[in-house]
Design a protein around this motif. Structure first.
Motif, PDB file in Angstrom:
ATOM      1  N   HIS A 276      43.069  -8.563  22.433  1.00 17.80           N
ATOM      2  CA  HIS A 276      44.264  -9.392  22.289  1.00 17.80           C
ATOM      3  C   HIS A 276      44.078 -10.726  23.013  1.00 17.80           C
ATOM      4  O   HIS A 276      44.450 -11.792  22.485  1.00 17.80           O
ATOM      5  N   SER A 279      42.248 -13.198  20.988  1.00 20.63           N
ATOM      6  CA  SER A 279      42.866 -13.471  19.673  1.00 20.63           C
ATOM      7  C   SER A 279      42.064 -12.868  18.541  1.00 20.63           C
ATOM      8  O   SER A 279      41.942 -13.435  17.450  1.00 20.63           O
ATOM      9  N   SER A 293      48.741  -4.081  20.048  1.00 18.14           N
ATOM     10  CA  SER A 293      48.897  -5.318  19.300  1.00 18.14           C
ATOM     11  C   SER A 293      47.778  -5.441  18.277  1.00 18.14           C
ATOM     12  O   SER A 293      46.592  -5.338  18.618  1.00 18.14           O
TER      13      SER A 293
END
Length: 345
Positions: A276, A279, A293
């Motif tokens: 995460h 990205s 996520s």
């Protein structure tokens, strides 16, 4: 005229029925092997396999180490074939896993292991194969004929047989496996797979990762994507990913994370945090109770036993390989340059 992927699609869909058939008929085959194991003074276990079966063997390694408490090694067959090494194998259980039972290096190394004192077991999908003849004891996969070059149902049946073998050896109840066919059925035809295939259609490089019992799933998923879609797929345990390879991960290299509900999933939390932070384009393959996520998510059934979950985890990833290959105008039933039986020496 067959359509591309027709065989692979059908064999993926057969898995709930095939696994149910194994659960209905394993007793007569398993009992004599388990009895022999229980009477054997075992000091170590060696596993030998190739390709997809190698990932099943890795799964068995986790099972034996955690459930039986014995040291387990994955055999380098060339030490027995190319280098003609003949170690003393008294007290060793040697388990050979092979769909075809026809790979010369597996047959030769198993023959030598048996001659060197090992108790040898062959798990194959071919009655009367050379590997069965080489081993002292035999277990049939009972997967039925598999015609697609990309192995699917022989992989999941191998996992189930290995779980039954180890749990039987450990004298544990086998009823936990009763839910496996339903878990696999619930993992079929997930609409989210099509979304992932569409997003990754033009991807040339990706990473798969997991930990614990799900790590072999990451390895097998990468192999399926490589052999059917011709992309560069690298599989890492979550721990190894953080020790260097994480440097190559960015928003342009997707990462497929197989995250079980259990200790393996908990061990992946630092990995998901790092992904995460970078990205990364993450596809999370996990049951709903696992949080994380991710740009994409392929849900898995809830309530699966962590040690058995790999049998269902791989199913949507088999379908991802199939759909991605077809979208790229490849035929996953007949990958270029590959044959169903690979003959290595």
């Amino acid at each position: 005229m067959t359509t591309p992927g027709q065989l692979m699609r059908a064999e993926i869909a057969e898995q709930p029925t095939v696994l149910a058939n194994v659960l209905a008929s394993y007793g007569a085959h398993l009992a004599p092997v388990v009895a022999r194991l229980r009477s054997h003074d075992t000091r170590a276990v060696l596993l030998v396999a190739r390709g997809t079966s190698d990932h099943a063997a890795l799964y068995a390694k986790y099972l034996i180490e955690t459930r039986i408490g014995l040291p387990v090694g994955l055999v380098s067959t060339s030490t027995y074939t190319a280098y003609d090494t003949r170690p003393a194998l008294d007290g060793v259980v040697w388990i050979a896993v092979s769909q075809s039972g026809g790979s010369p290096d597996l047959v030769e190394s198993t023959e030598k292991a048996r001659a060197a004192g090992a108790m040898t077991i062959a798990l194959t999908n071919a009655d009367g194969s050379p590997l069965e003849e080489a081993a002292e004891l035999r277990l049939p996969m009972l997967a039925g004929a598999e015609r697609s070059v990309a192995a699917t149902k022989t992989y999941t049946t191998s996992l189930l047989w290995l779980w039954l073998l180890v749990e039987g050896w450990a004298q544990r109840p086998l009823d936990a496996a009763a839910g496996v066919p339903d878990w696999v059925a619930a993992s079929l035809d997930r609409p989210e797979v099509a979304d992932v295939a569409s997003r990754y259609r033009f991807v040339e490089r990706l990473v798969t990762t997991s930990r614990g019992f799900a790590y072999p799933t990451a390895r097998e998923a990468a192999l399926k994507l490589m052999e059917t879609c011709y992309l560069s797929a690298h599989a890492f345990s979550g721990a190894d990913l953080l020790h260097g390879p994480l440097a190559m991960v960015d928003e342009d290299r997707p990462v497929v994370v197989i995250c079980p509900d259990g200790r393996g999933g908990a061990a992946l939390e630092p990995v998901l945090e790092q992904l995460h932070a970078r990205s990364a384009d993450v596809c999370l393959v996990a049951p709903s109770e696992v949080r994380g996520s991710a740009a994409l998510r392929i849900p898995l059934p809830s309530g699966m036993v962590e040690e058995l979950a790999p049998i269902a985890q791989i199913v949507p990833l088999q379908q991802l390989a199939l759909q991605l290959a077809v979208s790229r105008h490849h035929d996953p039933d007949h990958p270029r340059g590959l044959q169903k039986v690979t003959r290595t020496t």
